[in-house]
Design an enzyme around this catalytic site. Sequence first.
Site, mmCIF file in Angstrom:
data_model
loop_
_atom_site.group_PDB
_atom_site.id
_atom_site.type_symbol
_atom_site.label_atom_id
_atom_site.label_comp_id
_atom_site.label_asym_id
_atom_site.label_seq_id
_atom_site.Cartn_x
_atom_site.Cartn_y
_atom_site.Cartn_z
ATOM 1 N N SER A 131 44.407 59.616 26.419
ATOM 2 C CA SER A 131 45.262 59.104 25.338
ATOM 3 C C SER A 131 46.722 59.393 25.610
ATOM 4 C CB SER A 131 44.876 59.732 24.001
ATOM 5 O OG SER A 131 45.796 59.303 23.020
ATOM 6 N N LYS A 185 37.271 60.572 22.243
ATOM 7 C CA LYS A 185 38.416 59.644 22.343
ATOM 8 C C LYS A 185 38.330 58.566 21.249
ATOM 9 C CE LYS A 185 42.019 57.430 23.561
ATOM 10 N NZ LYS A 185 42.162 56.247 24.354
ATOM 11 N N HIS A 188 39.386 60.125 18.085
ATOM 12 C CA HIS A 188 40.853 60.228 18.164
ATOM 13 C C HIS A 188 41.478 58.907 17.730
ATOM 14 C CE1 HIS A 188 44.544 59.164 20.298
ATOM 15 N NE2 HIS A 188 44.888 60.438 20.229
ATOM 16 N N ASN A 189 40.978 57.809 18.285
ATOM 17 C CA ASN A 189 41.558 56.508 17.955
ATOM 18 C C ASN A 189 41.323 56.149 16.488
ATOM 19 O OD1 ASN A 189 42.075 56.528 20.683
ATOM 20 N ND2 ASN A 189 41.476 54.403 21.008
HETATM 21 P P1 NDP Z 1 45.440 46.364 32.197
HETATM 22 O O1 NDP Z 1 44.978 45.070 31.637
HETATM 23 O O2 NDP Z 1 46.909 46.644 32.211
HETATM 24 O O3 NDP Z 1 44.905 46.536 33.690
HETATM 25 C C1 NDP Z 1 43.591 46.256 34.017
HETATM 26 C C2 NDP Z 1 43.369 46.579 35.493
HETATM 27 O O4 NDP Z 1 41.988 46.391 35.752
HETATM 28 C C3 NDP Z 1 44.128 45.674 36.457
HETATM 29 O O5 NDP Z 1 44.471 46.435 37.568
HETATM 30 C C4 NDP Z 1 43.088 44.618 36.808
HETATM 31 O O6 NDP Z 1 43.263 44.110 38.122
HETATM 32 C C5 NDP Z 1 41.830 45.416 36.781
HETATM 33 N N1 NDP Z 1 40.668 44.607 36.446
HETATM 34 C C6 NDP Z 1 40.511 43.785 35.392
HETATM 35 N N2 NDP Z 1 39.290 43.227 35.407
HETATM 36 C C7 NDP Z 1 38.665 43.711 36.514
HETATM 37 C C8 NDP Z 1 37.388 43.501 37.081
HETATM 38 N N3 NDP Z 1 36.495 42.694 36.499
HETATM 39 N N4 NDP Z 1 37.090 44.155 38.218
HETATM 40 C C9 NDP Z 1 37.976 44.965 38.811
HETATM 41 N N5 NDP Z 1 39.209 45.197 38.324
HETATM 42 C C10 NDP Z 1 39.546 44.586 37.181
HETATM 43 O O7 NDP Z 1 44.655 47.482 31.394
HETATM 44 P P2 NDP Z 1 45.143 48.941 30.947
HETATM 45 O O8 NDP Z 1 45.696 49.660 32.115
HETATM 46 O O9 NDP Z 1 45.963 48.854 29.702
HETATM 47 O O10 NDP Z 1 43.752 49.579 30.474
HETATM 48 C C11 NDP Z 1 42.783 50.065 31.377
HETATM 49 C C12 NDP Z 1 41.785 50.890 30.589
HETATM 50 O O11 NDP Z 1 42.469 51.978 29.965
HETATM 51 C C13 NDP Z 1 41.109 50.123 29.449
HETATM 52 O O12 NDP Z 1 39.795 50.567 29.297
HETATM 53 C C14 NDP Z 1 41.930 50.517 28.244
HETATM 54 O O13 NDP Z 1 41.225 50.370 27.038
HETATM 55 C C15 NDP Z 1 42.223 51.972 28.565
HETATM 56 N N6 NDP Z 1 43.380 52.565 27.897
HETATM 57 C C16 NDP Z 1 44.527 51.864 27.741
HETATM 58 C C17 NDP Z 1 45.599 52.436 27.090
HETATM 59 C C18 NDP Z 1 46.874 51.695 26.945
HETATM 60 O O14 NDP Z 1 47.763 52.220 26.209
HETATM 61 N N7 NDP Z 1 47.064 50.543 27.573
HETATM 62 C C19 NDP Z 1 45.529 53.804 26.550
HETATM 63 C C20 NDP Z 1 44.304 54.477 26.853
HETATM 64 C C21 NDP Z 1 43.267 53.866 27.470
HETATM 65 P P3 NDP Z 1 44.057 42.761 38.477
HETATM 66 O O15 NDP Z 1 45.436 43.185 38.871
HETATM 67 O O16 NDP Z 1 43.303 42.165 39.594
HETATM 68 O O17 NDP Z 1 44.042 41.898 37.237
#
Ligand code: NDP
Length: 471
Positions: A131, A185, A188-189
Site C-alpha cells: 500500500s 491489504k 486496509h483498503n
Molecule cells: P499498471 O496497469 O500500471 O501496470 C500493469 C503492468 O502489468 C504492466 O507492466 C503490464 O505490461 C503488465 N501486464 C498487464 N497485463 C498483463 C498480462 N496479462 N501478462 C503479463 N503482464 C501484464 O498497473 P499497476 O502498476 O497500477 O498495478 C499493478 C498491481 O498493483 C495491481 O494488482 C494493482 O491492483 C496493484 N496495486 C496498485 C496500486 C496503485 O496505486 N496503482 C497500489 C497498490 C497495489 P504492459 O506494459 O505489457 O502492458
Amino acid sequence: MNNPASIGLIGLGTMGTMLALNIAEKGFHIAVWNRTTTVTHEFKAEAGELASMITPTDTLADLVAAIKPPRSIILMVPAGPAVDDMIAALRPLLAPDDLIIDAGNALFHDTNRRSAEAEAHGPHFMGIGVSGGEEGARHGPAIMGGGLRSDWDRVAPVLDAIAAKYKGTPCANYMGPAGAGHFVKAVHNGIEYADMQMIAEVYGVMRDGMNMPPAEIAATFRAWNTGPLQSYLIEISAEVAAATDTHSGKPMLDMILDRAGQKGTGRWTVIEAQHLAAPIPAIEAAVMARNLSSRLDERIAGEAVFGAAPHPLNGALGLMRLEQAMIAGKILCYAQGFALISAASTAFNWPMPLPEIARVWREGCIIRSSMLNDMATALAEDPNRNLMLAPFFADHLKSTHTALRQTVAAGALHGLPVPALASGLSWFDMMRTGRSTANMIQAQRDFFGAHGFERVDGLPDKHGPWVGHGV
Ligand code: NDP
C-alpha cells in the site's frame, strides 16, 4: 552481463517501475521483465544512476537466468488471470525452491488457491499486500506478507529495506499463511474507503450545510491535521480543497464530477465481512456511497422530483463538533476493521498479529495516521478486546460520540447524506446496548417457524405460547 540479480520483477507498470527503482536504490541488484519489451528497455534507459543495478531481460528464460538461486520474483501485474498466466509461464522455468511473490491486489481467495497449488506443484508462492500508491512504492510502502514464514524470512531483508519506516521500524511484516497478507491489504483498503467517505461527508456538511468555500474547508482540514485526526488522508484533503483549477481558475474541487469509481477491494472486504458475520457497516456505507455516486443521472432526476434538501445548518453545528464527530467515526471504523481481522483469524485459523498490523499501517500506506500508533498500543494490551473498549479509545469515544450524534442528527434533519458516520454510530449504539431488540426477532422466528429461543431465566422451555398458531 551484470552480476546475478538478488531478485526479479515482472510488470513495469505504475507500481512495478517504482518498486523496482526502490529495490535498486536500496542496493539490491534487480532483473526485470515486462510483457511489452520496449517498456523494459525504456525503464532501464530512464533509470539514471540506478541503471547499473537493473538488468533488463527480453524473455522469461533470460529473467530466470539473471537471478541468483534460490530465486525470488515479484509479480506486479493486474490481479486476476494475468497472475495465473505468469505463474504458469514461470513454473517450468523455475526450480522447486524458487519463490514467486504476487505483490498486486489479489483477492485473498485466489492467493489461497495459488498457495495450495504451489504446495502441490512448486515453486514456492507468497501473496503480499503493498500500500502507498506510486509514491509509496518508490519511497517506502507498507507491506503485508502472506505465505510460509520461512519464505517471508527469505525476502524480508529486501522488503524491510524498501518499506516505509516508522521511527526506524520497517512498516513490513508477516501477517500469516497463504492469503493472510492480501486479506489484511483488503481490510486496509476497506478502512481507506470508510476514512475517505467520512472525510467527504464532513466536507459536504461544511460545503452545503455551513456554506464554507473550499479555501476555508482547506484551512479547517489543515487545522485538524495538527490534532488527533493527523493523517495522510486529512493532509491531502486539505491540499485538494486548497487547489485551483488551471483551466477555469476556480477551486479544483468544484470542477470535479462527483462520480467515484472503485477497483473492488472495498467490495471484497464487505462481502467477506458478511461471510464472517463480522459487520463493518461504516465500510459498507462507504462502498454503497461510491456506487450511488456513480448514479449521477438518477440523482439529478431525484433532485428534480423531491427538490434540493434544505441544507443550511444555521449554526446548528460548529466546526469543533464536526471534528469530534470525525474522531469518533474514525475510531469506530477502525474498530470494525480490526474486529473483522480478528474474526478472520479465528475462522481461517490464521493467527494474524493485530498489533503488528496497526504498526505496519503507521507509515507508508494510505491510511497512515497518528491514531494508528495508539491503536497498536491498545491492541498489544489485549488483541482480543474490541478497540472501542480499550481505555484510551473508550475515553475518546465518551468525549466525542455526542458530537457524532449531533452531526448525524443535523445531517438527517437538513438532508445532508452522512451514511458512513451514521452507520458507524448505529454500530456503536448496538455495541453499547446490553439488552438489544433481538428478543423480538427471536419471538417472530419462533412464531412463524418454531425456531425456538433461549430464555433470560435459563428455563428449558424454548417456545412461546403461540407455537401451533404460526404458518
Ligand atoms: P499498471 O496497469 O500500471 O501496470 C500493469 C503492468 O502489468 C504492466 O507492466 C503490464 O505490461 C503488465 N501486464 C498487464 N497485463 C498483463 C498480462 N496479462 N501478462 C503479463 N503482464 C501484464 O498497473 P499497476 O502498476 O497500477 O498495478 C499493478 C498491481 O498493483 C495491481 O494488482 C494493482 O491492483 C496493484 N496495486 C496498485 C496500486 C496503485 O496505486 N496503482 C497500489 C497498490 C497495489 P504492459 O506494459 O505489457 O502492458
